[in-house]
Design an enzyme around this catalytic site. Sequence first.
Site, PDB file in Angstrom:
ATOM      1  N   CYS A  82       0.917  -1.294  -0.022  1.00 54.20           N
ATOM      2  CA  CYS A  82       0.148   0.056   0.047  1.00 54.20           C
ATOM      3  C   CYS A  82       0.908   1.227   0.050  1.00 54.20           C
ATOM      4  CB  CYS A  82      -0.892   0.166   1.330  1.00 54.20           C
ATOM      5  SG  CYS A  82      -1.919   1.572   1.474  1.00 54.20           S
TER       6      CYS A  82
ATOM      7  N   CYS B  47      -0.362   4.029   2.405  1.00 55.40           N
ATOM      8  CA  CYS B  47      -0.184   3.802   3.777  1.00 55.40           C
ATOM      9  C   CYS B  47       1.339   4.044   4.105  1.00 55.40           C
ATOM     10  CB  CYS B  47      -0.425   2.267   4.252  1.00 55.40           C
ATOM     11  SG  CYS B  47      -2.034   1.704   3.373  1.00 55.40           S
ATOM     12  N   ASP B  48       2.366   3.451   3.226  1.00 57.22           N
ATOM     13  CA  ASP B  48       3.687   3.445   3.707  1.00 57.22           C
ATOM     14  C   ASP B  48       4.729   4.411   2.799  1.00 57.22           C
ATOM     15  OD1 ASP B  48       3.221   1.542   5.773  1.00 57.22           O
ATOM     16  OD2 ASP B  48       3.015  -0.275   4.216  1.00 57.22           O
TER      17      ASP B  48
END
Length: 332
Positions: free
Chosen positions: A137, A140-141
């Site tokens: 993701c 997300c990261d």
Amino acid sequence: MTETATKYDIIIVGGGPAGLTAALYAGRSTMRTLLIENKAMGGQLLNTELIDDYPGAAHIFGADLAATMVKQAGEFGTTFLTATVEGIRPVDGHQKEVTTDQGTFTAPAVIITAGGLPRKLGIPGEERLAGSGVSYCAVCDGAFFKERELAVIGGGDAALEEGMYLTRYASKVTIIHRRDAFRAQPVIVEEAQKNPKISFLMNTVVDEIAGEYAVKELHCTNVATHETSVLPVNGVFIFIGFLPNTSLIEGHVAHDAGGYYLTDPLTMMTSVDGVFAAGDVRSQLTRQITTAVGDATTATIAAVKYVEAVGKGLPIPFAPYQELAGAGADRG
Ligand code: NAP
């Protein structure tokens, strides 16, 4: 049927764009509607920063689109439940029983909009270094990799789009694809090729993700020349497709070779009477927000007619998806 089961008209399993659309249409049809999601409402919208291909909402943030969809569905009376669905099974009188870790519910119609999970490569280092440089993701990261060097594995729309997204943080992104041509749409490929931070390793597979405590390098093989190489990176993002979440219904359900539900094109009904499917769990050419929303609209309008027929004791107006003899791989 479980005596204590709470009764609804329509139960929706999954709170992504397909599920939220189904909730909106079911609520507008005054159905008693339950939407069950085990994570945050919004599904993959929450993993997408900016959405450019949803008509009428140009350059909208995924989280904003999700919040609007949740609000809109809630205005028409949907009950939202955070729970994990453990099973769905047909019971007497055209009812379906949905068991969850928060209780059991019944309804004549169930719409499965449960999406799926990222496909894994299954190579050494992938599982061990997940969360320590291996990610699925970018939204997300990605921010953890400011001025770092990254690799993206995959050749579809997701790999190229997420690779471009990662260039806002990373100093360099190498997209590694196993073939010499991309599966992604040409317009997306052209955009990625113009990005000065992106380079490409074609005809290349990754055999191992190496690093003691965090990702340090990728061990690669060129499938055309059989030459091996080592690519030093600080992180690797894997976008090689999706595994649909289609193991919830008891018994055999018609599905394609990838495990996606086969559905009647007119109604989105699966091969199980009264169980409909929409969005990423459904077998189709592409998986877009727009197609998820379209599938869910069709599925819900059909489900409403199904529920009304059951309620009035009338003949069911639609048949389940008819599987051709010998078609599909039987997973039991
Ligand atoms: P996808 O289109 O199925 O592409 C998966 C890619 O991963 C393919 O290039 C495939 O290679 C590669 N791959 C699969 N297994 C692999 C393995 N074991 N090792 C190495 N590579 C592997 O999946 P996606 O990119 O996640 O997209 C899924 C759907 O979402 C598509 O319908 C796509 O159009 C849609 N989507 C759309 C957008 C958008 O329009 N903005 C954005 C994201 C996703 P091969 O090509 O060799 O098979």
